[in-house]
Design an enzyme around this catalytic site. Structure first.
Site, PDB file in Angstrom:
ATOM      1  N   GLU A  18       0.824  -1.213   0.000  1.00 53.46           N
ATOM      2  CA  GLU A  18       0.000   0.000   0.000  1.00 53.46           C
ATOM      3  C   GLU A  18       0.861   1.267   0.000  1.00 53.46           C
ATOM      4  OE1 GLU A  18      -2.721   1.502  -0.026  1.00 53.46           O
ATOM      5  OE2 GLU A  18      -4.307  -0.003   0.096  1.00 53.46           O
ATOM      6  N   ARG A 125      -7.760   1.445  13.126  1.00 54.32           N
ATOM      7  CA  ARG A 125      -6.365   1.627  12.720  1.00 54.32           C
ATOM      8  C   ARG A 125      -6.284   2.684  11.632  1.00 54.32           C
ATOM      9  NH1 ARG A 125      -5.346  -0.280   7.610  1.00 54.32           N
ATOM     10  NH2 ARG A 125      -6.398  -2.166   6.870  1.00 54.32           N
ATOM     11  N   ASN A 127      -5.316   4.117   8.105  1.00 54.19           N
ATOM     12  CA  ASN A 127      -5.194   3.554   6.765  1.00 54.19           C
ATOM     13  C   ASN A 127      -4.437   4.572   5.911  1.00 54.19           C
ATOM     14  OD1 ASN A 127      -5.699   1.290   5.109  1.00 54.19           O
ATOM     15  ND2 ASN A 127      -7.421   2.313   4.131  1.00 54.19           N
ATOM     16  N   GLU A 145     -11.367  -5.028  10.709  1.00 54.26           N
ATOM     17  CA  GLU A 145     -11.729  -5.744   9.475  1.00 54.26           C
ATOM     18  C   GLU A 145     -11.408  -7.225   9.703  1.00 54.26           C
ATOM     19  OE1 GLU A 145     -10.717  -4.580   4.886  1.00 54.26           O
ATOM     20  OE2 GLU A 145      -9.092  -4.783   6.281  1.00 54.26           O
ATOM     21  N   ASN A 178      -9.656   5.973   2.493  1.00 53.82           N
ATOM     22  CA  ASN A 178      -8.655   5.494   1.547  1.00 53.82           C
ATOM     23  C   ASN A 178      -8.043   6.644   0.757  1.00 53.82           C
ATOM     24  OD1 ASN A 178      -7.401   3.001   1.160  1.00 53.82           O
ATOM     25  ND2 ASN A 178      -9.372   1.970   0.970  1.00 53.82           N
ATOM     26  N   ASP A 228      -9.623   2.385  -4.236  1.00 54.59           N
ATOM     27  CA  ASP A 228      -8.687   2.287  -3.098  1.00 54.59           C
ATOM     28  C   ASP A 228      -7.748   3.503  -3.106  1.00 54.59           C
ATOM     29  OD1 ASP A 228      -7.043   1.373  -1.054  1.00 54.59           O
ATOM     30  OD2 ASP A 228      -7.143  -0.707  -1.661  1.00 54.59           O
TER      31      ASP A 228
END
Ligand code: BGC
Ligand code: CA
Length: 323
Positions: A18, A125, A127, A145, A178, A228
């Site tokens: 990511e 958390r 992201n 998740e 995101n 995303d």
């Protein structure tokens, strides 16, 4: 016509690769493995990868009063995910580890916690996160998740952190905070809450950091998966990685038109950024988490990082956090 080429350049399989960021001074690609709890730095010229584990002890920032140090405790962060990493103006990086924004000293591999968000939501958390053109950090959170994309809904928020580490909460009830980026004139903030299946825009006041007037600029079509991570190119158009869509789509936020689709040999394409000596290479990260055996057989490169060349557009340098 330029011909588009896609190659897997980092074959280390991430669980959730990511947040790619091109670091110009190092001519390197920074990215994270969220569930693998690692920050990676990869150099295209040497093909070397350096990594830092984020499940290690984090020092709390020391606060000094007139004659005593108020806090110099260290905590053991076991099993801390890392949602993003960005360069910091004063050197090193800043990363989103668990719910903490931490300073990272790459040479000593030390992490120091600067602040925590969502203290009332211990299961959340951090992201994705990115730095705006004046050096302010924007970062979002998400709920727990159990399985990829099966998240406790509406638990997340979007925050900004300014140069004196002041935190502002801009949005709550976010599902999966995101991708984010800004328009060329800095007057628009583009933002993705993945489960809304849209790419949104807000008016952005870069002086105050205020966001407002939310609207949809693109709605995902069937087969495109979840929006995303994303990046805005030097022409002001967006490149959006499609999770479970195996592609990156190029969209014009002014018209809502999809201009191009770049297919990748993995389904869980997670995020993208431009990099390389002249910012003409698009780097795309991917995830392998949640694939069963047959999925892994069909997508042996899942979790790798890809380079797309021949797109005929360039990106912009990344911004460094001013705090
Ligand atoms: C998150 C994943 C999530 C995915 C789907 C990623 O940014 O980190 O946990 O499953 O987005 O949108
Ligand atoms: Ca993401």
């Amino acid at each position: 016509m330029s011909s588009v080429k896609v190659e897997c350049v980092v074959k280390v399989s991430a669980l959730i690769g990511e947040g790619p960021v091109w670091e110009e001074s190092e001519q390197s690609l920074l990215f994270v493995d969220i569930s693998g709890q690692k920050i990676h730095r990869w150099s295209p010229s040497t093909n070397q990868i350096q990594s830092l584990e984020t499940g290690q002890p984090i020092r709390n920032v020391q606060r000094h009063s007139e004659n005593m140090t108020l806090s110099h405790t260290s905590r053991l962060f076991s099993g801390e995910t890392v949602g993003f990493v960005v360069p910091r103006r004063s050197g090193g990086y800043v990363a989103g580890v668990g719910r903490s924004i931490v300073a990272v000293d790459w040479s000593t591999q030390m992490m120091t916690s600067l602040l925590e968000v969502d203290e009332d939501k211990k299961n959340n958390r951090l992201n994705d996160g990115k730095v705006d053109p004046i050096g302010r950090l924007l970062a979002g959170t998400m709920g727990k998740e159990e399985r990829p994309a099966e998240v406790q809904r509406q638990q997340g928020s979007l925050f900004s952190v300014n140069s004196d580490l002041g935190v502002t909460k801009h949005l709550s009830q976010v599902d999966i905070s995101n991708g984010l980026d800004w328009s060329l004139d800095q007057k628009t903030f583009f933002y993705i809450d993945s489960l809304s299946l849209t790419v949104d825009a807000f008016d952005y006041d870069s002086h105050s950091g205020h966001i407002g007037n939310r609207r949809v600029v693109y709605r995902m079509e069937a087969g495109e998966g979840l929006p995303d991570g994303m990046t805005c190119d030097a022409d002001g158009r967006l490149w959006v990685a499609c999770y479970n869509g195996g592609r990156v789509i190029h969209i014009d936020p002014a018209t809502g038109v999809r201009l191009q689709t770049v297919s990748l040999p993995v389904m869980k394409t997670t995020s993208c950024c431009f990099g390389g000596p002249d910012y003409s290479d698009l780097y795309v990260t991917s995830a392998s988490l949640g694939l069963d055996q047959s999925g892994r057989r069909q997508q042996p490169l899942a979790g790798g990082t890809f380079r797309v060349t021949g797109l005929g557009v360039k990106g912009r340098p990344s911004n460094s956090f001013s705090g």
